[in-house]
Design a protein around this motif. Structure first.
Motif, mmCIF file in Angstrom:
data_model
loop_
_atom_site.group_PDB
_atom_site.id
_atom_site.type_symbol
_atom_site.label_atom_id
_atom_site.label_comp_id
_atom_site.label_asym_id
_atom_site.label_seq_id
_atom_site.Cartn_x
_atom_site.Cartn_y
_atom_site.Cartn_z
ATOM 1 N N HIS A 144 12.660 7.416 9.825
ATOM 2 C CA HIS A 144 13.574 8.290 9.076
ATOM 3 C C HIS A 144 14.412 9.063 10.076
ATOM 4 O O HIS A 144 14.060 9.175 11.257
ATOM 5 N N SER A 145 15.533 9.600 9.594
ATOM 6 C CA SER A 145 16.400 10.407 10.454
ATOM 7 C C SER A 145 15.980 11.868 10.466
ATOM 8 O O SER A 145 16.421 12.645 11.316
ATOM 9 N N LYS A 146 15.114 12.240 9.500
ATOM 10 C CA LYS A 146 14.660 13.631 9.400
ATOM 11 C C LYS A 146 13.146 13.656 9.236
ATOM 12 O O LYS A 146 12.522 12.632 8.947
ATOM 13 N N SER A 147 12.569 14.806 9.427
ATOM 14 C CA SER A 147 11.127 14.961 9.216
ATOM 15 C C SER A 147 10.801 14.661 7.750
ATOM 16 O O SER A 147 11.581 14.979 6.845
ATOM 17 N N PHE A 148 9.637 14.059 7.520
ATOM 18 C CA PHE A 148 9.279 13.674 6.155
ATOM 19 C C PHE A 148 7.768 13.665 5.998
ATOM 20 O O PHE A 148 7.014 13.714 6.974
ATOM 21 N N THR A 149 7.346 13.567 4.727
ATOM 22 C CA THR A 149 5.922 13.537 4.388
ATOM 23 C C THR A 149 5.606 12.248 3.641
ATOM 24 O O THR A 149 6.297 11.898 2.685
ATOM 25 N N LEU A 150 4.563 11.573 4.106
ATOM 26 C CA LEU A 150 4.066 10.385 3.418
ATOM 27 C C LEU A 150 2.970 10.824 2.452
ATOM 28 O O LEU A 150 1.960 11.397 2.869
ATOM 29 N N SER A 151 3.182 10.567 1.180
ATOM 30 C CA SER A 151 2.200 10.970 0.178
ATOM 31 C C SER A 151 0.872 10.244 0.407
ATOM 32 O O SER A 151 0.824 9.180 1.034
ATOM 33 N N SER A 152 -0.189 10.833 -0.087
ATOM 34 C CA SER A 152 -1.506 10.218 0.066
ATOM 35 C C SER A 152 -1.545 8.865 -0.653
ATOM 36 O O SER A 152 -0.900 8.666 -1.680
ATOM 37 N N ILE A 153 -2.298 7.928 -0.077
ATOM 38 C CA ILE A 153 -2.478 6.598 -0.659
ATOM 39 C C ILE A 153 -3.867 6.548 -1.280
ATOM 40 O O ILE A 153 -4.867 6.799 -0.609
ATOM 41 N N GLU A 154 -3.926 6.227 -2.570
ATOM 42 C CA GLU A 154 -5.200 6.176 -3.278
ATOM 43 C C GLU A 154 -5.357 4.819 -3.962
ATOM 44 O O GLU A 154 -4.485 4.388 -4.714
ATOM 45 N N ILE A 155 -6.455 4.145 -3.653
ATOM 46 C CA ILE A 155 -6.742 2.811 -4.206
ATOM 47 C C ILE A 155 -8.025 2.906 -5.014
ATOM 48 O O ILE A 155 -9.090 3.215 -4.474
ATOM 49 N N LYS A 156 -7.925 2.627 -6.304
ATOM 50 C CA LYS A 156 -9.096 2.711 -7.176
ATOM 51 C C LYS A 156 -9.880 1.415 -7.116
ATOM 52 O O LYS A 156 -9.324 0.334 -7.330
ATOM 53 N N ALA A 157 -11.168 1.507 -6.823
ATOM 54 C CA ALA A 157 -12.032 0.335 -6.693
ATOM 55 C C ALA A 157 -13.230 0.468 -7.621
ATOM 56 O O ALA A 157 -13.553 1.567 -8.112
ATOM 57 N N PHE A 158 -13.888 -0.675 -7.860
ATOM 58 C CA PHE A 158 -15.060 -0.713 -8.743
ATOM 59 C C PHE A 158 -16.123 -1.598 -8.113
ATOM 60 O O PHE A 158 -15.842 -2.711 -7.669
ATOM 61 N N ASN A 159 -17.347 -1.072 -8.058
ATOM 62 C CA ASN A 159 -18.475 -1.825 -7.521
ATOM 63 C C ASN A 159 -19.305 -2.361 -8.688
ATOM 64 O O ASN A 159 -20.001 -1.585 -9.367
ATOM 65 N N PRO A 160 -19.260 -3.676 -8.959
ATOM 66 C CA PRO A 160 -19.989 -4.217 -10.108
ATOM 67 C C PRO A 160 -21.506 -4.152 -9.942
ATOM 68 O O PRO A 160 -22.232 -4.197 -10.935
ATOM 69 N N LYS A 161 -21.994 -4.059 -8.711
ATOM 70 C CA LYS A 161 -23.439 -3.968 -8.496
ATOM 71 C C LYS A 161 -23.985 -2.646 -9.017
ATOM 72 O O LYS A 161 -25.027 -2.586 -9.681
ATOM 73 N N THR A 162 -23.259 -1.566 -8.712
ATOM 74 C CA THR A 162 -23.692 -0.235 -9.166
ATOM 75 C C THR A 162 -23.007 0.175 -10.466
ATOM 76 O O THR A 162 -23.378 1.199 -11.052
ATOM 77 N N GLU A 163 -21.978 -0.609 -10.864
ATOM 78 C CA GLU A 163 -21.182 -0.312 -12.065
ATOM 79 C C GLU A 163 -20.543 1.073 -11.982
ATOM 80 O O GLU A 163 -20.471 1.805 -12.963
ATOM 81 N N LYS A 164 -20.060 1.414 -10.772
ATOM 82 C CA LYS A 164 -19.414 2.710 -10.562
ATOM 83 C C LYS A 164 -18.056 2.515 -9.891
ATOM 84 O O LYS A 164 -17.878 1.625 -9.054
ATOM 85 N N SER A 165 -17.117 3.381 -10.281
ATOM 86 C CA SER A 165 -15.786 3.382 -9.677
ATOM 87 C C SER A 165 -15.755 4.343 -8.496
ATOM 88 O O SER A 165 -16.496 5.329 -8.463
ATOM 89 N N LEU B 147 0.818 -1.215 0.000
ATOM 90 C CA LEU B 147 0.000 0.000 0.000
ATOM 91 C C LEU B 147 0.851 1.263 0.000
ATOM 92 O O LEU B 147 0.380 2.327 -0.404
ATOM 93 N N LEU B 148 2.088 1.152 0.457
ATOM 94 C CA LEU B 148 2.940 2.333 0.608
ATOM 95 C C LEU B 148 3.443 2.827 -0.748
ATOM 96 O O LEU B 148 3.841 2.029 -1.597
ATOM 97 N N PRO B 149 3.426 4.134 -0.959
ATOM 98 C CA PRO B 149 3.936 4.689 -2.226
ATOM 99 C C PRO B 149 5.438 4.497 -2.338
ATOM 100 O O PRO B 149 6.153 4.384 -1.341
ATOM 101 N N GLN B 150 5.930 4.435 -3.561
ATOM 102 C CA GLN B 150 7.348 4.209 -3.800
ATOM 103 C C GLN B 150 8.187 5.472 -3.599
ATOM 104 O O GLN B 150 9.373 5.393 -3.275
ATOM 105 N N GLU B 151 7.568 6.645 -3.793
ATOM 106 C CA GLU B 151 8.342 7.871 -3.625
ATOM 107 C C GLU B 151 8.585 8.149 -2.147
ATOM 108 O O GLU B 151 7.799 7.756 -1.290
#
Length: 381
Positions: A234-255, A197-201
């Motif tokens: 980390h040895s210094k202060s840092f920012t974790l980028s937002s994690i976004e997971i794209k999902a699809f609901n086949p019942k409603t046919e909406k992402s 789940l963690l971003p690579q950057e």
């Protein structure tokens, strides 16, 4: 000659036709898929009903779905009517197609024919002595169930109706101190297992354990809860980028998108003064002979211990040499009879009380404590 050959072929043809008819009349079957045009990883509930039509024989069935890289499956239920001449079986399967396009779900059905006599014979005797059931087995070719599977929207990672929660205990830490981070995805659909789940950057250190999956399949779908335990440092202060997971609901046919917002972590850095020691260790150009006194101390302790062991061993030998030989014979006596023989052979009146007690125990009704008699005899020496 030709007439005889023709009659032979005719008889063979009649036999084959009657055999095929008999096979066809043994049972009927019916498939039902609740959705023959699903999306990739959308659940399909497949049922199969088998009903015996030839009531002159005893029928048994064994049905399995063939494995394939095009789909996964799980048997949800099987209901059987235990009637030897009127078998009815209802199978229920949960199927997930794994690719788009035309997919054939194939089966392996084994039909077993036996008789009442064979069944009765197999169950004769007690429960631990059941005889083998004799059957005539036939592989029945069933037509495949065809699915026309629709593709998912580009970039889709999860299929189903899911929600996401996350937990970060602290946003402040010392340098290199682990920051626990947990994400949980739960809902109805194809189990939401992801490699990471963690971003690579970002140049911070990532720690990730194996996801913890809890799931339960039903005729509605699969209910799942997946927990992702992780940690950051980390040895210094840092920012974790937002994690976004794209999902699809086949019942409603909406992402839709499951999101963990951007996180900032305040790290207390280690200063250069804390890292550099102001004292030289060891001191430069200074001889250290303390190891020699320690080494000599070890030698003295070892020598003293060795001489003590020799002294104790010599003392033990001296004691054994001066010990009375009759004492050893008494101590080596294993029972009343052997002890009696030792005391009588000593030919001494001082052992008379002990001898009388032993004789009373061996040849009369007297009861004694053997160890106590041995001790009394030793004290007379």
């Amino acid at each position: 000659m030709k007439n005889n050959l023709g009659k032979t072929y005719l008889r063979l043809l009649i036999f084959l036709l009657s055999f095929i008819t008999l096979q066809a009349e043994d049972f009927t079957y019916a498939f039902n898929a609740d959705n023959q045009n699903p999306y990739v990883k959308e659940p399909v509930i497949l049922t199969l009903d088998v009903n015996q039509t030839n009531h002159d024989v005893v029928l048994l069935f064994n049905l399995t779905i063939n494995k394939s890289e095009d789909y996964t499956f799980q048997r949800l239920d099987i209901k059987e009517t235990d009637s030897y001449h009127n078998a009815k079986i209802h199978y229920v399967y949960l199927i997930y197609p794994l690719r788009s396009g035309d997919i054939n779900v194939t089966f392996n059905l084994l039909k077993k024919i036996t008789t009442d006599d064979s069944v009765a014979y197999s169950f004769s005797g007690d429960r631990d002595n059941v005889k083998g059931l004799v059957t005539v087995d036939t592989n029945v070719i069933l037509p495949p169930v065809q699915l026309k599977v629709k593709p998912l929207p580009p970039g889709t990672t999860l299929v189903g109706d899911f929600s996401l929660t996350h937990s970060i205990k602290q946003h402040q830490a010392k340098a290199y101190e682990p920051l626990p981070f947990q994400v949980q995805i739960k809902g109805l659909g194809y189990p939401p297992l992801l490699e990471t789940l963690l971003p690579q950057e970002g140049n911070f250190t990532r720690f990730a354990e194996k996801p913890i999956l809890k799931s339960f399949a039903s005729t509605k779908d699969t209910q799942s809860t997946v927990t992702y335990p992780m940690a950051l440092s980390h040895s210094k202060s840092f920012t974790l980028s937002s994690i976004e997971i794209k999902a699809f609901n086949p019942k409603t046919e909406k992402s839709y998108t499951l999101t963990v917002p951007e996180q900032y972590f305040d790290i207390q850095e280690v200063t250069e003064e804390m890292l550099v020691d102001t004292i030289d260790a060891p001191n430069v150009l200074k001889e250290d002979w303390s190891w020699l006194s320690t080494f000599l101390g070890y030698i003295v302790v070892f020598t003293a211990g060795y001489l003590t062991a020799l002294s104790w061993r010599w003392k033990k030998k001296s004691i054994s040499k001066t010990r009375h030989p009759l004492m050893e014979k008494i101590q080596n006596s294993k029972d009343e009879k052997s002890l009696l023989q030792v005391l009588i052979a000593a030919d001494s009146k001082r052992f008379t009380p002990s001898i009388e007690k032993l004789e009373s125990s061996l040849y009369g009704n007297g009861k004694i404590n053997f160890n106590k008699i041995k001790k009394e005899a030793e004290e007379q020496i």
